[in-house]
Motif scaffolding. Sequence first.
Motif, PDB file in Angstrom:
ATOM      1  N   GLN A 202      30.733  44.191  41.746  1.00 13.66           N
ATOM      2  CA  GLN A 202      31.842  44.643  40.878  1.00 13.66           C
ATOM      3  C   GLN A 202      31.806  45.785  41.726  1.00 13.66           C
ATOM      4  OE1 GLN A 202      27.997  43.557  41.003  1.00 13.66           O
ATOM      5  NE2 GLN A 202      26.945  45.330  40.336  1.00 13.66           N
ATOM      6  N   ASP A 203      31.695  46.328  42.223  1.00 10.04           N
ATOM      7  CA  ASP A 203      31.296  47.755  42.706  1.00 10.04           C
ATOM      8  C   ASP A 203      32.454  48.266  43.414  1.00 10.04           C
ATOM      9  OD1 ASP A 203      28.780  48.323  42.797  1.00 10.04           O
ATOM     10  OD2 ASP A 203      28.536  48.420  44.480  1.00 10.04           O
ATOM     11  N   TYR A 204      33.199  46.659  43.792  1.00  7.70           N
ATOM     12  CA  TYR A 204      35.138  46.953  44.165  1.00  7.70           C
ATOM     13  C   TYR A 204      35.998  46.574  43.187  1.00  7.70           C
ATOM     14  CZ  TYR A 204      31.872  46.405  47.991  1.00  7.70           C
ATOM     15  OH  TYR A 204      30.654  46.669  49.179  1.00  7.70           O
ATOM     16  N   GLY A 205      37.491  47.731  43.118  1.00 13.36           N
ATOM     17  CA  GLY A 205      38.169  47.448  42.429  1.00 13.36           C
ATOM     18  C   GLY A 205      39.737  46.261  43.311  1.00 13.36           C
ATOM     19  N   GLU A 206      40.665  46.142  41.971  1.00 12.16           N
ATOM     20  CA  GLU A 206      42.130  45.246  42.306  1.00 12.16           C
ATOM     21  C   GLU A 206      41.812  45.584  43.937  1.00 12.16           C
ATOM     22  OE1 GLU A 206      43.753  44.365  38.196  1.00 12.16           O
ATOM     23  OE2 GLU A 206      44.140  46.633  39.303  1.00 12.16           O
ATOM     24  N   PHE A 207      42.475  47.314  44.310  1.00  9.69           N
ATOM     25  CA  PHE A 207      42.930  47.442  45.853  1.00  9.69           C
ATOM     26  C   PHE A 207      41.836  46.306  46.338  1.00  9.69           C
ATOM     27  CE2 PHE A 207      45.735  50.608  47.372  1.00  9.69           C
ATOM     28  CZ  PHE A 207      46.166  49.323  48.449  1.00  9.69           C
ATOM     29  N   GLN A 208      40.762  46.705  45.946  1.00  9.43           N
ATOM     30  CA  GLN A 208      39.809  45.516  47.239  1.00  9.43           C
ATOM     31  C   GLN A 208      39.708  44.618  47.820  1.00  9.43           C
ATOM     32  OE1 GLN A 208      38.716  48.540  45.495  1.00  9.43           O
ATOM     33  NE2 GLN A 208      38.547  50.116  47.141  1.00  9.43           N
ATOM     34  N   PHE A 209      40.031  44.086  46.890  1.00  8.29           N
ATOM     35  CA  PHE A 209      40.015  42.433  46.067  1.00  8.29           C
ATOM     36  C   PHE A 209      41.724  42.037  47.145  1.00  8.29           C
ATOM     37  CE2 PHE A 209      37.463  42.446  42.913  1.00  8.29           C
ATOM     38  CZ  PHE A 209      36.506  41.305  42.498  1.00  8.29           C
ATOM     39  N   ASP A 210      42.469  42.910  47.012  1.00 10.56           N
ATOM     40  CA  ASP A 210      43.936  42.415  47.935  1.00 10.56           C
ATOM     41  C   ASP A 210      43.450  42.799  49.036  1.00 10.56           C
ATOM     42  OD1 ASP A 210      46.858  41.797  47.016  1.00 10.56           O
ATOM     43  OD2 ASP A 210      46.613  43.120  48.455  1.00 10.56           O
ATOM     44  N   ILE A 211      43.001  43.322  49.671  1.00 12.35           N
ATOM     45  CA  ILE A 211      42.860  43.363  50.861  1.00 12.35           C
ATOM     46  C   ILE A 211      42.030  42.141  51.769  1.00 12.35           C
ATOM     47  CG2 ILE A 211      40.956  44.619  52.590  1.00 12.35           C
ATOM     48  CD1 ILE A 211      43.253  46.439  52.751  1.00 12.35           C
ATOM     49  N   LEU A 212      41.135  41.534  50.880  1.00 12.31           N
ATOM     50  CA  LEU A 212      40.490  40.268  51.054  1.00 12.31           C
ATOM     51  C   LEU A 212      41.405  39.498  50.958  1.00 12.31           C
ATOM     52  CD1 LEU A 212      37.509  40.160  48.483  1.00 12.31           C
ATOM     53  CD2 LEU A 212      37.336  40.748  51.181  1.00 12.31           C
ATOM     54  N   LYS A 213      42.692  39.544  49.955  1.00 17.89           N
ATOM     55  CA  LYS A 213      43.082  38.275  50.263  1.00 17.89           C
ATOM     56  C   LYS A 213      44.515  38.341  51.447  1.00 17.89           C
ATOM     57  CE  LYS A 213      47.725  37.089  47.830  1.00 17.89           C
ATOM     58  NZ  LYS A 213      48.503  37.684  46.707  1.00 17.89           N
ATOM     59  N   GLN A 214      44.720  39.633  51.990  1.00 16.83           N
ATOM     60  CA  GLN A 214      45.142  40.171  53.298  1.00 16.83           C
ATOM     61  C   GLN A 214      44.408  39.564  54.445  1.00 16.83           C
ATOM     62  OE1 GLN A 214      48.297  41.245  53.356  1.00 16.83           O
ATOM     63  NE2 GLN A 214      48.377  41.736  51.320  1.00 16.83           N
TER      64      GLN A 214
END
Length: 453
Positions: A330-342
């Motif tokens: 929960q400490d991370y936002g959408e952009f951090q999730f997108d990094i995981l996607k990359q």
Amino acid sequence: KNIVATIQDEQNKIIRAKINSPLIVQGVAGSGKTTIALHRIAYLIYNYEKEFKPEEFMIIAPTKFFLNYISNILPDLGVNNVKQCTFEDFAYDVIGKKLKISDSNEKLVIIVNKEFDDINKGKIDIMIKEAKYKSSIKFKKIVDDYLLQIENNYIPKNDFYFKDYEIMSYNNINKLFKETYKMYNYNDRIKEIEKNLISELKKKSLLIIDDIRKKRSKELQNLTGENRIKVFDKYEKIIKLLEKDYKKIVKQYLNQISKKDCIQYYKEFIDGYLQNSDEVMIYLKKNTSNNLQKNEISFEDLAPIMYIQYKIFGIKEKCKIKHVVVDEAQDYGEFQFDILKQIKERIPNTPIVLHGASTVIPELVNMCNEYGGNIPGAKGVPDEILHEASISGVSKINVDTDLRLAMTAGIRKVFVEDPSAFDPRKYLIPARELVKETVSHKMKDVFGSANKA
């Protein structure tokens, strides 16, 4: 051994679950979710030793204190060399340098106390909006537009010549960069283009040398003595360069490409590309620019800087991992999730696990409070972000808090409506049904994991 002896059947199923199967984990605080995750790492390494090495696992934890706890458990499980770091540490590895990050705890204290700070309340609201915006997909899309502008202007806008001889046109080189090698980061595209230019230069070199020799013979016809020697040596130097040093000739052309690192690109993005479209953007530009001038960034700047690094320069070998465990998602936002996607797209078959990823469903919080609870201001990870994570390569999402809220809300409702209730076999029935509904909603509407066991 003490931990192994207490592992329950449900926990054992989590440890031994299929490697790419999404999982919903229910467990109260202190129930051992993290410990079970560590046992799962040990299980995977032991049972998939040909596919995984310990150094290809990474645990992202919220604090150094948490990492100390992990580092004491893993060796007891026979697991060594697992990468353990905070998100900041991982960002440093991706970026390639350590950056000064402003104190996020100080910002948190200011935000928490905003209700008692009438003077600065407006400024604090803007600060919150800036942090949310930097962590959003909308901000990532603006970074993408900026990167597209860089891509369109990356290649020198002139043909590749050796002396008066065209080796390859700008249009063909740019096509290689933007189309043929578009699956690579910009840096790797240039490496491939360099190979192409060297190959093309080699192909044309014999004809070019032959033509140069003809020009030399023609120019030498009416020369004698020292002048003849000078002209001969001038042409000979050109011929030898073309015969022996293709790389040097190509490098001279490619050296026209601007040499910047990801921080310089981010400064350019903030100062020169972002538009002052509203008060949030004005504050964002000014605040970020001031910080960058002091060689300082905020936690929310890490994702866009990592993304720029990834797209232009790629990531180092030590950043390439096959299994990720993220605690306190929960400490991370959408952009951090997108990094995981990359990361997922860069390294196929990489399971990513999110811990602490409950939505903290408002309806359940309200229901708890309505029937005697006191849970003010509870927030979690929105369903739309979890849905994005589930389709972006995340294979395990822990949503324990939502299930506990459902159970608590159901029990509280019964006790308020029927104070005489005392039989858990009866008062737990509505609570269990509410948990089932919550799980069904998560599986069908959020994770898309229904009927995929």
